[in-house]
Structure formats: structure tokens, C-alpha cells
Design an enzyme around this catalytic site. Sequence first.
Site, PDB file in Angstrom:
ATOM      1  N   GLU A 108       0.810  -1.216   0.000  1.00 58.12           N
ATOM      2  CA  GLU A 108       0.000   0.000   0.000  1.00 58.12           C
ATOM      3  C   GLU A 108       0.846   1.271   0.000  1.00 58.12           C
ATOM      4  OE1 GLU A 108      -2.707   2.005  -0.832  1.00 58.12           O
ATOM      5  OE2 GLU A 108      -3.779   0.323   0.060  1.00 58.12           O
ATOM      6  N   GLY A 121       2.469   6.947  -0.682  1.00 58.21           N
ATOM      7  CA  GLY A 121       2.708   7.203   0.736  1.00 58.21           C
ATOM      8  C   GLY A 121       1.561   6.766   1.610  1.00 58.21           C
ATOM      9  N   ASP A 157      10.775   8.675 -10.169  1.00 56.74           N
ATOM     10  CA  ASP A 157       9.962   8.223  -9.037  1.00 56.74           C
ATOM     11  C   ASP A 157       8.491   8.114  -9.451  1.00 56.74           C
ATOM     12  OD1 ASP A 157       9.610   8.040  -5.859  1.00 56.74           O
ATOM     13  OD2 ASP A 157       8.114   9.455  -6.608  1.00 56.74           O
ATOM     14  N   LYS A 174       5.786   4.706  -9.846  1.00 57.57           N
ATOM     15  CA  LYS A 174       4.454   4.635  -9.243  1.00 57.57           C
ATOM     16  C   LYS A 174       3.377   4.479 -10.309  1.00 57.57           C
ATOM     17  CE  LYS A 174       6.021   7.388  -5.321  1.00 57.57           C
ATOM     18  NZ  LYS A 174       6.056   8.728  -4.688  1.00 57.57           N
TER      19      LYS A 174
END
Length: 439
Positions: free
Chosen positions: A130, A135, A202, A206
Site C-alpha cells: 500500500e 505514501g 519516481d 508509481k
Amino acid sequence: MTDYRRLRVALLGAGAVGSQVAALLLRHGQELADRAGATLELVGIAVRDLDAPRDVDLPRELFTTDAEPLIVGSDIVIELIGGIEPARTYLLQAINSGADVVTANKALLATHGPEIFDAADQVGAQVYYEAAAAGAIPIIRPLRDSLAGDRVQRIMGIVNGTTNYILDRMDTEGADFADVLADAQRLGYAEADPTSDVEGYDAAQKAAILASLAFHTTVPLERVHREGITSIDKAMMDAARHAGYVIKLLAVCERLTDGTDASESISVRVYPALIRRDHPLASVHGANNAVFVQAEAAGNLMFYGAGAGGVQTASAVLGDVVSAARRHIAGGVGVGESTRANLPIVEIGRVTTSYQITLEVDDEPGVLATIAGILSEGRVSIATLEQTVIHEANGEPGVARLVIGTHKALEQDLSETVDRLAASGVVERVVSVLRVEGD
């Protein structure tokens, strides 16, 4: 006090997130046990350096530099060391020893996710992640579970807090990129080497994770189109604001349907884009993250919150730990990842969107007609046009800046048209080309 079954929990890494996870496990052990139906015993913390400074004070006897014995003797292994190796090796060891694993390692999942998920399927273990995409924001479970019966059409996400902090201050304060980046580094939002953030790596990791979940298709990281924000300057911010937009670094995951045969494909991309100021994502300020999901039946859904931070991310990690504990108590095999749709992934050239093109051109008669002709030949239709004279010489032709808003166009057509504009002889410089999302 209820006598619960005892589950051994190993923690790999004690950085900003890991140290907070350990502290919360120790501080709220009884409460977590009541939720999980099992006592979660933190049996050890594997680190590279026993004497490294840490954010919280933790019992010295929990620390070790020898991770492997800790891994094979645990029921749940939490990996928070980041990077590819030794994280990949440790996770595979944990899975093969029968442990469930919890990770926040976006880089690892984006590059080796299929290998790790397949290993878990082989032994009936479960991988929880998760915290890997946004985050503290709960987005993995909604995509994997809550929306599993729906058809996700599109995801637009602000999934990198560093770049959102930089772009937000450039927009609201008129600050320069370099100055805001320096502030972000001083405040701890950006690393000393900010490349992963500002160049979009980054966010691309994701995006690969989110698209794989949303479209039930394995999305290799190398198939994610990626652009960073280092070219964004004050003039571009001013032009965006004047046109009613804000610039955000967006991760866009989109289901595409071919108009000729109704076949489906997906596009996964990360780039700075214009978004209207009345769109929900435009109001995401500072280092916060948000994910905007459009589903066929559920409609529009917005997930917003802290995209980073030690204690915030620890919340998502511990949610996974409780889920893993409940699965151990209930028994049975883990639930594998659903990637059986196998939708083709298209290149960026196949994407259709609107654009804002900024040009510096010769300020003389006939220039606008030439540019309009080139755009028309390239199947790019003008929606708006604004001209500003930015330099005039004594009696000589000056230079004007054109900001052209387009209707929707195919990326490949737009790219080829911009190349023709640059070579036309009337365009001094292509200042910028920004895509418009969310219309």
C-alpha cells in the site's frame, strides 16, 4: 487480556519510515493485536549500520546486521530498505520461507514486480504494498479490491511530493526553479541528488504500479513515457496562469479504445501538464499527493493526502501488517495479482490530447498565416491564440511570442508539426510544448 496467537515480525531498514514503523509496533502493540487478532512481536530490525542516527529511540537489542536469520524465522517481513538489491533477494527469501511480505519499495515492484508476485503465488504467500504508490494515501486496495468489479478508464495522479512542492511555489510565489529546489533540499523534501524526483523517475515507477492494478496488465517500467520538470520556468508558469491553468507533474494511466475496431490498449505516461484551475488536482498544494480515478460505474474518485513522510507512510505500512496478520489467522493461500487482461501498451505517439505551444516568431506580415498553414497541414487545429511583442529593433522586424492553444490532436501529428514549425524560417524558437490534461 485476550491470549492471542503470536506472530513474529521482522523489519528490514530503520530509516525515516522504518524507525516509525518499529516505534508504532512497540507503542501500540496491544491495540494492533486487538485489531489483527494476533500478537505482533517485533523480533528484530536488520540494518546496515548499527550506529547510524535514527529518528526515534529504539531498543538496541532489536538491531542486527545479519538479515537472513531474521527473515527465515519470521511470519511477516517488512522491507523498507529501498532500492533493488539486497531488497529483491531478501523479499524472495522471505516469500520462499513462507512469510508474507510488506514493502514500500516502488523501484523494486516497478522493475521486478512480476517475479516477486509469481514467487508469492508459488508458495501461497501474499505481497502487500500500500505504501509503494502514494505514501499514506490508500490507493492500492481501492484499485485492487474495491474497483475490481468496475472498469477503470483513467487515472491522473500527483504522486511525487517534491515536484509538487516545487511547481506549487513557482506558481503561487513566482519563484525560480533552482531557488525552490534548494529550499526543498534544505527542508528534506528533496534529496541531495534530486534526479529521481525532478526527472520523473519516481513518478514513473508509481505510474507503472498503478496502471498494472487498474488495467490488470503487467506494465514494465520501460514502457512508461517519462519527462521531468527541469525545463519549467517562470514564463511558462505565467502563460499557464494567464490561460487559466496550473502546471503539475502528472502520472496519467489511460484506457484507449480504437475507433475502427473497438480494440483496447493502455497508455502510461509521466510529464508536466497543464490542468485547469477548477480541477480537483489543481488545488493539491505543497508536498501533498492526490490520485484522481475515473471509473465506468463508480464515476470520479479522488484520493488525497500526504504522499511521503516517515510517520505518515508508516500508517500505510502498518495497515498492511494488520492485513497480513489477519490472513495468517484465517489461513489459506494469498490472493495473487490480477494481470490477465494483457492489454497492449501504446507509445506516446498514439495518445490524443490538447496542447499549449509557445513560440517566438518574427513579428512581420504573413507569419501568422504561415504558422496557421503548417498547423492545418499537420492536422492540428487552433483553439486559442495570443500574441505579445517581446522585442522590437529600430525600424527592423521584431520578435513576438505566440501562445497557441490547440484542440485535441494525436501526439505524433503534434510532434511532427512542431518540428516543421521549428524549421519553417519564421519561428525563431519553440519555447515550450505542454499537454493539457483533465478537460
